[in-house]
Design a protein around this motif. Structure first.
Motif, mmCIF file in Angstrom:
data_model
loop_
_atom_site.group_PDB
_atom_site.id
_atom_site.type_symbol
_atom_site.label_atom_id
_atom_site.label_comp_id
_atom_site.label_asym_id
_atom_site.label_seq_id
_atom_site.Cartn_x
_atom_site.Cartn_y
_atom_site.Cartn_z
ATOM 1 N N ARG A 137 16.987 -0.459 16.792
ATOM 2 C CA ARG A 137 17.776 -1.356 17.636
ATOM 3 C C ARG A 137 18.830 -0.584 18.424
ATOM 4 N N GLY A 170 11.852 -7.081 19.517
ATOM 5 C CA GLY A 170 10.945 -6.445 18.588
ATOM 6 C C GLY A 170 9.592 -7.124 18.691
ATOM 7 N N TRP A 203 8.109 -2.350 20.075
ATOM 8 C CA TRP A 203 9.158 -3.038 20.835
ATOM 9 C C TRP A 203 8.648 -3.356 22.241
#
Length: 339
Positions: free
Chosen positions: A149, A171, A178
Motif C-alpha cells: 500500500r 487491490g 494491484w
C-alpha cells in the motif's frame, strides 16, 4: 547556476513487448512548451533499434510531465523514436501511427503484480497463499502486507503531481496484485499517460527492491491473470447512442475479433480461458454487467433502452501496448456509420 533535469524516456525495440528506457539530459531553463526541448540521440544498437554499424537513433520529445520524485526542477520527457534524419518515425514507433480522436474518451485499468524474490509480494516461499477471495479491495496485513500500500499510494501521488488523471486505485483479486485506472480524452493522451505511469511505478519500485510484473498470467492455476480493461466512448455514443447503432457496433467488434486479439497483448491465450471472469479467446460476446463477456455493458448504458454511454472491452491484457489497443478500438468504431 540552477540546473534542470529532463528524463528522456522512450520505448525500445524489444518484441513482443517493448521496454521503457530513460536517460537524463541537463538544461538551464524550464520548458514553456515542447518546442523548448531539443532532439537527442541514443545508441539504437543497444536497444534493438539499430545495427552497430549504423547505430544512431533520435529521440523526439512529444510531451513533458513534472517529475516530483526528483524535485521541482525536474521533468519526464516522453519521446518518440525517430530515424537519424529526426523526421521519419522508427518502425518501432507505434505512437506515430496511432488513430486519435479527442472526442473519443478512454479509461484504461492497468493491473499488475508486485514481485519480490521471484514470487508475488506476500506469497510464502513454498506453495501458495490462501485462495483468492478476500484480497480484492482488501485491507489488513494478511491481505496486503506491509509495503504494497505504501508503494501504490506513493505511485498515485507521483502520477497526480505529473498531471496524470487517475480515476482510482485498488487491490486486486490475487494476493500481490494491484490496479490503477487512468482516464483521458483522446487515445493518444490516454496511452501516453499509461506509459508514463508505468515508468513512474517501475522507477519507484527500485528503492523497495521490488519488481513490477505486467505479464497477463505470470503463473498458472486457480488465480486471476492481469488485464488492462479498455473503457471507451465516442461523442456519438455519449450523446446519441441507440440500440440499432450498438448492435451494429457489436457486429463490427465480432467481425474484427482476431484483429483485436492480435493488438491486445501477448500470451492472452493463457488469460482468456473462459475462467476467472474472462471470455474464451476464440469467442466474442457482450453482456450487461457480465464480467465474463468480451465486452461488458454497464447497466447505465442500457437504462431506459437508451443504449448510450460507455462500454468496457475486457480482453486487452496488462502487458499490452496502449497505443495499439486504443488504435484498434478506434479503427473498429470507425467502420460503423452514425448516420
Amino acid at each position: 547556476m540552477a540546473k534542470y533535469k529532463f528524463e528522456y524516456i522512450w520505448l525500445d525495440g524489444y518484441s513482443p513487448v517493448p521496454n521503457l528506457r530513460g536517460k537524463t539530459r541537463l538544461g538551464n531553463e524550464a520548458p514553456k512548451s515542447i518546442e523548448d526541448l531539443p532532439l537527442w540521440g541514443f545508441d539504437g544498437s543497444s536497444t534493438q533499434q539499430a545495427e552497430g554499424s549504423s547505430s544512431d537513433c533520435v529521440l523526439k520529445p512529444v510531451k513533458f510531465y513534472p517529475d516530483a520524485a526528483r524535485g521541482e526542477d525536474s521533468y519526464i520527457v516522453l519521446c518518440e523514436v525517430m530515424m537519424p534524419d529526426g523526421e521519419t518515425p522508427h518502425p518501432t514507433n507505434h505512437r506515430a501511427t496511432i488513430l486519435d480522436d479527442e472526442d473519443t474518451w478512454f479509461g484504461l485499468e492497468q493491473e499488475y503484480f508486485l514481485f519480490q524474490d521471484g514470487k508475488p509480494l506476500g506469497w510464502p516461499d513454498d506453495g501458495y497463499p490462501s485462495p483468492q477471495g478476500e484480497y480484492y479491495c482488501g485491507v489488513g496485513y494478511a491481505n496486503v502486507g506491509s509495503v504494497a500500500r505504501e508503494i501504490v499510494e506513493e505511485h498515485l501521488d507521483l502520477c497526480l503531481a505529473a498531471g496524470i488523471n487517475h480515476e482510482g486505485i485498488n487491490g486486486e483479486v490475487a494476493k500481490g496484485q494491484w490496479e490503477f485506472q487512468v482516464f483521458a480524452k483522446g487515445s493518444k493522451k490516454c496511452a501516453d499517460d499509461i506509459w508514463v505511469a508505468r515508468y513512474l511505478l517501475d522507477r519507484l519500485c527500485e528503492k523497495y527492491e521490488i519488481s513490477v510484473e505486467y505479464h497477463c498470467k505470470p503463473f498458472q492455476g486457480d488465480w486471476n491473470g492481469s488485464g488492462m480493461h479498455c473503457n471507451f466512448s465516442t461523442k456519438f455514443m455519449r450523446e446519441v447512442g441507440g440500440k440499432d447503432y450498438f448492435l451494429k457496433l457489436m457486429d463490427a467488434f465480432e467481425k474484427n475479433k482476431d484483429e483485436h486479439i492480435a493488438a491486445y497483448g501477448p500470451d492472452n491465450h493463457l488469460r482468456l480461458t473462459g475462467l476467472h471472469e474472462t471470455q474464451s479467446i476464440d469467442k466474442f460476446s457482450w453482456g450487461v454487467a457480465d464480467r465474463g463477456a468480451s465486452i461488458r455493458v454497464p447497466h447505465s448504458f442500457v437504462k431506459g433502452e437508451a443504449y448510450k454511454g460507455y462500454l468496457e472491452d475486457r480482453r486487452p491484457n496488462s502487458q499490452g501496448d496502449p497505443y495499439q489497443i486504443c488504435s484498434r478500438v478506434l479503427k473498429t468504431i470507425s467502420e460503423v456509420p452514425t448516420a
